[in-house]
Design a protein around this motif. Structure first.
Motif, PDB file in Angstrom:
ATOM      1  N   SER A 291     -22.868  22.161   4.472  1.00  0.00           N
ATOM      2  CA  SER A 291     -23.965  21.362   5.038  1.00  0.00           C
ATOM      3  C   SER A 291     -24.276  20.132   4.191  1.00  0.00           C
ATOM      4  N   ASN A 292     -23.924  20.146   2.905  1.00  0.00           N
ATOM      5  CA  ASN A 292     -24.207  19.003   2.036  1.00  0.00           C
ATOM      6  C   ASN A 292     -23.008  18.049   1.897  1.00  0.00           C
ATOM      7  N   ALA A 293     -22.028  18.154   2.778  1.00  0.00           N
ATOM      8  CA  ALA A 293     -20.811  17.330   2.690  1.00  0.00           C
ATOM      9  C   ALA A 293     -20.936  16.051   3.512  1.00  0.00           C
ATOM     10  N   LYS A 294     -22.102  15.476   3.551  1.00  0.00           N
ATOM     11  CA  LYS A 294     -22.363  14.317   4.406  1.00  0.00           C
ATOM     12  C   LYS A 294     -21.436  13.131   4.121  1.00  0.00           C
ATOM     13  N   LYS A 295     -21.171  12.879   2.862  1.00  0.00           N
ATOM     14  CA  LYS A 295     -20.293  11.754   2.498  1.00  0.00           C
ATOM     15  C   LYS A 295     -18.886  11.963   3.060  1.00  0.00           C
ATOM     16  N   LEU A 296     -18.349  13.167   2.894  1.00  0.00           N
ATOM     17  CA  LEU A 296     -17.015  13.469   3.416  1.00  0.00           C
ATOM     18  C   LEU A 296     -17.011  13.430   4.941  1.00  0.00           C
ATOM     19  N   ILE A 297     -18.037  13.976   5.557  1.00  0.00           N
ATOM     20  CA  ILE A 297     -18.130  13.985   7.018  1.00  0.00           C
ATOM     21  C   ILE A 297     -18.175  12.561   7.566  1.00  0.00           C
ATOM     22  N   ASN A 298     -18.871  11.672   6.861  1.00  0.00           N
ATOM     23  CA  ASN A 298     -18.979  10.281   7.313  1.00  0.00           C
ATOM     24  C   ASN A 298     -17.686   9.494   7.133  1.00  0.00           C
ATOM     25  N   ILE A 299     -16.934   9.809   6.097  1.00  0.00           N
ATOM     26  CA  ILE A 299     -15.716   9.042   5.827  1.00  0.00           C
ATOM     27  C   ILE A 299     -14.491   9.609   6.563  1.00  0.00           C
ATOM     28  N   LEU A 300     -14.563  10.853   6.982  1.00  0.00           N
ATOM     29  CA  LEU A 300     -13.422  11.508   7.627  1.00  0.00           C
ATOM     30  C   LEU A 300     -12.803  10.681   8.758  1.00  0.00           C
ATOM     31  N   PRO A 301     -13.582  10.099   9.664  1.00  0.00           N
ATOM     32  CA  PRO A 301     -12.964   9.306  10.743  1.00  0.00           C
ATOM     33  C   PRO A 301     -12.223   8.060  10.251  1.00  0.00           C
ATOM     34  N   ARG A 302     -12.478   7.643   9.022  1.00  0.00           N
ATOM     35  CA  ARG A 302     -11.825   6.441   8.474  1.00  0.00           C
ATOM     36  C   ARG A 302     -10.522   6.751   7.758  1.00  0.00           C
ATOM     37  N   ILE A 303     -10.238   8.017   7.545  1.00  0.00           N
ATOM     38  CA  ILE A 303      -8.966   8.395   6.934  1.00  0.00           C
ATOM     39  C   ILE A 303      -7.881   8.199   7.991  1.00  0.00           C
ATOM     40  N   PRO A 304      -6.824   7.453   7.658  1.00  0.00           N
ATOM     41  CA  PRO A 304      -5.734   7.298   8.628  1.00  0.00           C
ATOM     42  C   PRO A 304      -5.213   8.676   9.057  1.00  0.00           C
ATOM     43  N   LYS A 305      -5.090   8.869  10.343  1.00  0.00           N
ATOM     44  CA  LYS A 305      -4.699  10.196  10.864  1.00  0.00           C
ATOM     45  C   LYS A 305      -3.339  10.639  10.349  1.00  0.00           C
ATOM     46  N   ASP A 306      -2.459   9.674  10.091  1.00  0.00           N
ATOM     47  CA  ASP A 306      -1.139  10.040   9.590  1.00  0.00           C
ATOM     48  C   ASP A 306      -1.145  10.354   8.093  1.00  0.00           C
ATOM     49  N   LYS A 307      -2.334  10.352   7.484  1.00  0.00           N
ATOM     50  CA  LYS A 307      -2.460  10.680   6.057  1.00  0.00           C
ATOM     51  C   LYS A 307      -3.434  11.823   5.816  1.00  0.00           C
ATOM     52  N   LEU A 308      -3.726  12.563   6.843  1.00  0.00           N
ATOM     53  CA  LEU A 308      -4.684  13.657   6.771  1.00  0.00           C
ATOM     54  C   LEU A 308      -3.941  14.983   6.673  1.00  0.00           C
ATOM     55  N   ILE A 309      -4.299  15.801   5.695  1.00  0.00           N
ATOM     56  CA  ILE A 309      -3.747  17.153   5.612  1.00  0.00           C
ATOM     57  C   ILE A 309      -4.887  18.134   5.359  1.00  0.00           C
ATOM     58  N   LEU A 310      -4.655  19.372   5.727  1.00  0.00           N
ATOM     59  CA  LEU A 310      -5.607  20.447   5.468  1.00  0.00           C
ATOM     60  C   LEU A 310      -5.112  21.236   4.276  1.00  0.00           C
ATOM     61  N   GLU A 311      -6.052  21.762   3.515  1.00  0.00           N
ATOM     62  CA  GLU A 311      -5.654  22.518   2.330  1.00  0.00           C
ATOM     63  C   GLU A 311      -6.701  23.574   2.009  1.00  0.00           C
ATOM     64  N   THR A 312      -6.278  24.483   1.191  1.00  0.00           N
ATOM     65  CA  THR A 312      -7.194  25.465   0.630  1.00  0.00           C
ATOM     66  C   THR A 312      -7.311  25.148  -0.853  1.00  0.00           C
ATOM     67  N   ASP A 313      -8.352  25.602  -1.446  1.00  0.00           N
ATOM     68  CA  ASP A 313      -8.506  25.475  -2.891  1.00  0.00           C
ATOM     69  C   ASP A 313      -8.713  26.873  -3.452  1.00  0.00           C
ATOM     70  N   GLY A 314      -7.894  27.812  -2.899  1.00  0.00           N
ATOM     71  CA  GLY A 314      -8.033  29.191  -3.315  1.00  0.00           C
ATOM     72  C   GLY A 314      -7.945  29.342  -4.811  1.00  0.00           C
ATOM     73  N   PRO A 315      -8.821  30.080  -5.409  1.00  0.00           N
ATOM     74  CA  PRO A 315      -9.786  30.975  -4.772  1.00  0.00           C
ATOM     75  C   PRO A 315     -11.169  30.355  -4.568  1.00  0.00           C
TER      76      PRO A 315
END
Length: 160
Positions: free
Chosen positions: A84-108
């Motif tokens: 809920s406190n990830a406002k900065k990331l949520i706001n910038i997410l649409p500006r990340i080029p789609k061809d440079k977006l990956i999903l990841e885990t930071d386990g654990p």
């Protein structure tokens, strides 16, 4: 103070050595930048790290780093995007080029909501995909396909 300056210089030297090694063996970098966006970006550019590219692991949503997409760097989005406190990331997410977006885990660590506080695991990456698809107003299958293609492009035969 002088001790902090020496530590910063040591970290920069080690970082440059790691970049040079990655270029020598032609493998992508995985870079976690925290409280050092400008310095890290300048070192990556000075060392020609775009030759091998890599992932900005746990991307910190710093505007300054977006231009690294032009240097073959991808933006790793993990469980933080569900906080809920990830406002900065949520706001910038649409500006990340789609061809440079990956999903990841930071386990654990950095387990996505609603499992925050528990041990993170790869299976929870689907929760990240769902949140990203919601924020980008896309189907989850499209986000999964896109980010898989992006990861494959970056890591090539390193992916099992």
């Amino acid at each position: 103070d002088e001790e902090k300056l020496r530590e910063k210089q040591r970290q920069e030297e080690v970082f440059r050595t790691q970049i040079r090694f990655a270029k020598k063996v032609q493998k992508p970098l995985i870079v976690h930048i925290r409280d050092a966006s400008h310095d890290a970006k300048m070192i990556l550019l000075e060392e020609g790290a775009g030759e091998v590219g890599g992932v900005l692991h746990c991307y910190n949503a710093d505007d300054e780093l977006l231009s690294l997409s032009e240097q073959n760097f991808y933006f790793g989005i993990g469980g933080v995007v569900t906080f809920s406190n990830a406002k900065k990331l949520i706001n910038i997410l649409p500006r990340i080029p789609k061809d440079k977006l990956i999903l990841e885990t930071d386990g654990p660590y950095l387990t996505p909501h609603p499992h925050r506080g528990a041990r993170n695991e790869s299976a929870y990456t689907r929760l990240v995909a769902q949140k990203v698809s919601d924020l980008l107003e896309s189907e989850i299958e499209d986000i999964e396909s896109l980010t898989t293609q992006n990861s494959t492009r970056l890591f090539g035969n390193l992916i099992v």
